[in-house]
Design an enzyme around this catalytic site. Structure first.
Site, mmCIF file in Angstrom:
data_model
loop_
_atom_site.group_PDB
_atom_site.id
_atom_site.type_symbol
_atom_site.label_atom_id
_atom_site.label_comp_id
_atom_site.label_asym_id
_atom_site.label_seq_id
_atom_site.Cartn_x
_atom_site.Cartn_y
_atom_site.Cartn_z
ATOM 1 N N GLY A 524 34.917 18.340 24.364
ATOM 2 C CA GLY A 524 36.316 17.952 24.218
ATOM 3 C C GLY A 524 36.671 17.951 22.765
ATOM 4 O O GLY A 524 35.886 18.368 21.910
ATOM 5 N N GLY A 527 34.041 15.932 20.572
ATOM 6 C CA GLY A 527 32.638 16.281 20.457
ATOM 7 C C GLY A 527 32.070 16.626 21.807
ATOM 8 O O GLY A 527 32.794 16.740 22.791
ATOM 9 N N VAL A 529 29.703 16.150 25.168
ATOM 10 C CA VAL A 529 29.264 15.077 26.051
ATOM 11 C C VAL A 529 27.960 15.504 26.717
ATOM 12 O O VAL A 529 27.858 16.616 27.222
ATOM 13 C CB VAL A 529 30.319 14.792 27.134
ATOM 14 C CG1 VAL A 529 29.919 13.578 27.951
ATOM 15 C CG2 VAL A 529 31.673 14.584 26.497
ATOM 16 N N ASP A 640 46.393 12.652 25.225
ATOM 17 C CA ASP A 640 45.782 13.911 25.655
ATOM 18 C C ASP A 640 45.518 13.889 27.156
ATOM 19 O O ASP A 640 44.421 14.197 27.614
ATOM 20 C CB ASP A 640 44.484 14.159 24.865
ATOM 21 C CG ASP A 640 44.063 15.620 24.910
ATOM 22 O OD1 ASP A 640 44.889 16.468 25.292
ATOM 23 O OD2 ASP A 640 42.905 15.912 24.565
#
Ligand SMILES: *[C@@H]1O[C@H](CO)[C@@H](O)[C@H](O)[C@H]1NC(C)=O
Ligand SMILES: *[C@@H]1O[C@H](CO)[C@@H](O)[C@H](O)[C@H]1NC(C)=O
Ligand SMILES: *[C@@H]1O[C@H](CO)[C@@H](O)[C@H](O)[C@H]1NC(C)=O
Length: 806
Positions: A524, A527, A529, A640
């Protein structure tokens, strides 16, 4: 009762009728300007022009394709010396006694098929072979003798024949692999693209030397083998590999084809002839069985491009980038990866020689991957820490592999990458991102303007954000944030995290829990996941660990503030934060793991969720947003909202993720010096304007997403010509609503149509949410009341009708 004679007469009549239909008479013409083609008797194959690709209506290729199946799969294209002939619009192909000539509208010849003998007619045969026939019924030219990447039953490859793969799935230009005869043997080699120079082979079929003349035969029944001839005693040599099984084939029920795929595998496919059966090509068998390890050459990149690694997934190779690297061309996973950072010696960016390598680079440990031919040093005996140190202080070293007291240092570009287990630890060297220096992608006036100010505080942040943009999964939604000024928020000193239930984890603990950050769940704007597993100490075992490597040091205090805010949230429709790591450079968030992936996976995947499930998703997300905006201690604007940020748990409850992080990127929500660039369809218009950003941006995004949930399609989709008006969902939905044909939005979705009252209300709500002007949009609380039917939904105005109001 009909007599057999009747059937006989009928069949004769029918046969003659289509025979005439199947012949192409002299002086026949096909043009790119009409959709005509020359069909075979049964209509199964067609010869004619096809668009070069979906989006290019100006160029065409001359092709043969399966005409009865919905895929219209192309099996042959006209080529000159392995170069695809690209015919501009207006070109035409004509059959004369001299043969076939493809000319442009200006009369320039692009391609010809000119046999030595006078042609009397041409025919598209039901085998897929287009032939030119002379007066005495001899085939004087056959497309079967000029194969491109595909062989069909009854088609053979003789001693000088080659198959050359296409460039990519949809690009028919000559690609990177070739199958050919060399002597009597059949070989497969990578090519030094774009030339035809062949590297070492990766697969071959050996013909014993006492046989002469051989050919690769694809017989009528669908079997493929090398046939050799020794004093007219034919012998069959089978293809060898574990994935090339002996099978019972049924060419009455299935079409078969064998294609040298663009990733170098010779695959036999089948497709049911019955148009009522499930359509689509299935893999029957293939060689070599693992292309990822079959190619092993000093030169060339392997199946995947440089700096990537290859693994077999669903019987096909798949290419991935190591941590810190990203695809050079987002649309081509075989095109290789580039570094998201500069690999150098520390002094490379004017930081001076006094900067320690330790402060610039870090290592991520990966397992079961290798680039076996990119070594330049092999040190033994050596320890793992020594190996890492050695790579750290070596400007050439990109990756070090350690196994059993041996340390291999590898340089760029990394080639022949493959998934391979063997106990080796792969140490991937990456630049520590807070100090990262990344070349911005493409020209960027705002960036340049800021850059020239040489504002020390601004620069690292900008770059951190740009790093983010290189890894954002969905290109459509890539949003780049630029800050011109930073106004760090005041932080209440002395506050601790004790008031929340959050665990504090050490970096080592999370590294261990994620097996060295190995299993990537997604990427994302903040960074990557990773999946992880915690020891019993925490209430939930399987977790998602988000590395916030886009943050910079100055945000540290805010990190804690935000953490406190997130830690205090608790709602059924929010993903729960379990803990965090805040150690040195490392910032990580540990969330509960959601087994059903993202809403995007579910909405846009193969099986559409049923209407009632979608209704529950929308209600859940709306409730989560009401909570974030109004019900938790400090109002949180998400900034977002999109299906990629909604996760789905075991019980199909929709949960909002990534909330509370926006402030770490946006200095001050209400300031107007924040600029976001995004794609129309998701991002509220005020991001582009000089107006304050409020919770209404989430309302806008929710509206756009509500339409996606209703229609089960993405907000922005490339449409074929003639359907462009559907490309942007918000626009299309408004048009449909205004024209009173909302049913076209949920075509073929009977459950939604049966619930037409709700459907109409919800589309109205969505249109209220996506109003151009924030003050026109309802609050999330009003939205949920309308969604639940507690409050009546007034008719919305067109979202764009107030455009003229300043
Ligand atoms: C069509 O082809 C058949 C041979 O297959 C031939 O006898 C016939 O004359 C052809 N018809 C025309 C119109 O050329
Ligand atoms: C047709 O082609 C065959 C093979 O090339 C040849 O033997 C024959 O003479 C040709 N017929 C005519 C009428 O040219
Ligand atoms: C196909 O790929 C080649 C090589 O990258 C490129 O030059 C060509 O433009 C592509 N063709 C199409 C139609 O995209």
């Amino acid at each position: 009762m009909a007599s057999p004679v009747f059937f006989y007469i009928i069949s004769i009549l029918f046969l003659q009728l289509v025979l005439v239909f199947g012949n192409v008479t002299l002086s026949s013409i096909l043009s790119t300007n009409n959709n005509n083609s020359w069909l075979s008797l049964s209509g199964e194959f067609a010869f004619g022009f096809r668009q070069l690709n979906k989006n290019n209506t100006n160029f065409f290729m001359l092709a043969i394709w399966y005409n009865k199946i919905s895929d219209k799969t192309i099996v042959w294209t006209a080529q000159n010396d392995n170069n695809l002939v690209q015919a501009p619009k207006g070109s035409q192909i004509q059959l004369t006694s001299g043969g076939l000539t493809l000319t442009t509208s200006q009369g320039d010849s692009l391609w010809t098929a000119q046999p030595n003998n006078a042609v009397s007619y041409g025919t598209m045969l039901d085998t897929g072979n287009f032939v030119l026939v002379n007066k005495t019924s001899t085939f004087v030219w056959e497309s079967f003798n000029f194969p491109t990447d595909t062989l069909l039953p009854k088609q053979s490859l003789y001693l000088s024949g080659t198959l050359t793969s296409r460039f990519s799935e949809t690009n028919f230009s000559s690609g990177r692999f070739q199958l050919y005869f060399n002597g009597d043997n059949v070989w497969m080699s990578p090519l030094a693209w774009p030339t035809q120079f062949r590297y070492n082979f990766y697969y071959r079929i050996v013909v014993p030397s006492n046989f002469d003349s051989s050919s690769l035969v694809f017989d009528e029944l669908g079997d493929i083998y090398v046939e050799t001839n020794n004093n007219n005693n034919g012998t069959r040599i089978k293809l060898q590999d574990t994935k090339w099984k002996n099978l019972v084939l049924d060419s009455k029920l299935y079409y078969y084809r064998a294609t040298l795929d663009y990733y170098g595998v010779l695959t036999q496919y089948s497709h049911p002839r019955d148009i009522n059966a499930t359509q689509g090509w299935s893999i029957v068998r293939y060689v070599p069985d693992n292309i990822c390890i079959a190619i092993f050459n000093e030169k060339g990149s392997g199946t995947c491009g440089y700096n990537s690694y290859c693994s077999m997934e669903n019987q096909r190779p798949s290419c991935k980038c190591p941590y810190g690297y990203s695809l050079i061309d987002q649309s081509n996973q075989f095109g290789g990866c580039q570094l998201n950072f500069t690999l150098g010696c520390g002094a490379d960016n004017g930081e001076g020689l006094n900067v320690k390598q330790e402060d610039l680079y870090e290592f991520t440990v990966v397992k079961d991957v290798d680039w076996p031919l990119s070594d330049y040093e092999e040190m033994h005996p050596y320890s793992q820490p020594d190996c890492q140190q050695s790579c750290l202080h070596d400007c050439m070293c990109a990756i070090a592999v350690f196994n059993n007291q041996t340390c291999w240092k590898k340089r760029l570009p990394l080639a022949n990458g493959r998934a391979q287990s063997g106990g080796q630890l792969v140490l991937v060297k990456t630049r520590i991102t807070p100090l990262g220096r990344v070349t911005p992608l493409g020209p960027n006036p705002s960036f340049a303007a800021n850059d020239s100010k040489k504002d020390d505080q601004v620069k690292p942040i900008l770059q951190g954000l740009l790093i983010g943009s290189t890894v954002i999964n969905s290109i459509l939604l890539a949003v780049v944030v630029f800050l011109t000024l930073l106004k760090p928020k005041r932080v209440v000193q002395g506050a601790t995290l004790f008031e929340t239930n959050l665990h504090s984890f050490s970096y080592e603990a999370l590294k261990e829990a994620t097996w060295g950050f190995r299993e990537e769940l997604g990427r994302g704007s903040f960074g990557i996941v990773y999946k992880g597993e915690l020891k019993a100490e925490a209430s939930c075992n399987v977790v998602a660990v988000k590395r916030l490597d886009r943050l910079i040091e100055d945000r540290e205090k805010e990190f804690k503030t935000e953490l406190r805010a997130i830690g205090k949230t608790c709602h059924k429709n929010l993903v729960r934060l379990i803990g965090f790591c805040d150690e040195g450079m490392h910032r990580m968030l540990v969330y509960e793991f959601m087994s059903n992936g993202t809403l995007a996976d579910i909405l846009f995947g193969q099986n559409k969720p049923i209407w009632n499930v979608r209704v529950e998703f929308a209600l859940g997300i709306a409730r989560g947003l009401v909570y974030l905006h109004e019900e938790c201690d400090s109002s949180i604007i998400h900034c977002d909202i999109k299906p990629q940020n909604i996760l789905i748990d075991d019980y199909f409850t929709a949960k909002i993720s990534d909330f509370g992080l926006a402030k770490l990127l946006l200095a001050d929500q209400s300031r107007t010096n924040t600029m976001i660039r995004g794609t129309r369809g998701y991002v509220a218009p005020e991001w582009f304007k000089n107006v304050p950003v409020t919770a209404k941006v989430d309302v806008y995004s929710f509206g756009a997403m509500l339409l996606e949930i209703i229609c089960c399609r993405r907000s922005v989709v490339l449409m074929e010509s003639g359907e462009e008006e559907k490309a942007i969902l918000t626009d299309w939905a408004c048009d449909c609503y205004m024209e009173g044909r909302i049913d076209t939005l949920v075509e073929n979705d009977q459950e939604a149509l049966d619930d037409i009252g709700r459907l109409e209300n919800w589309i109205k709500i969505a249109i209220w949410c996506i109003q151009e002007h924030p003050e026109m949009r309802p609050t999330m609380r009003m939205v949920i009341q309308m969604l639940e039917g507690v409050v009546e939904v007034p008719n919305p105005p067109s979202p764009f009708s107030f455009d003229s109001i300043p």
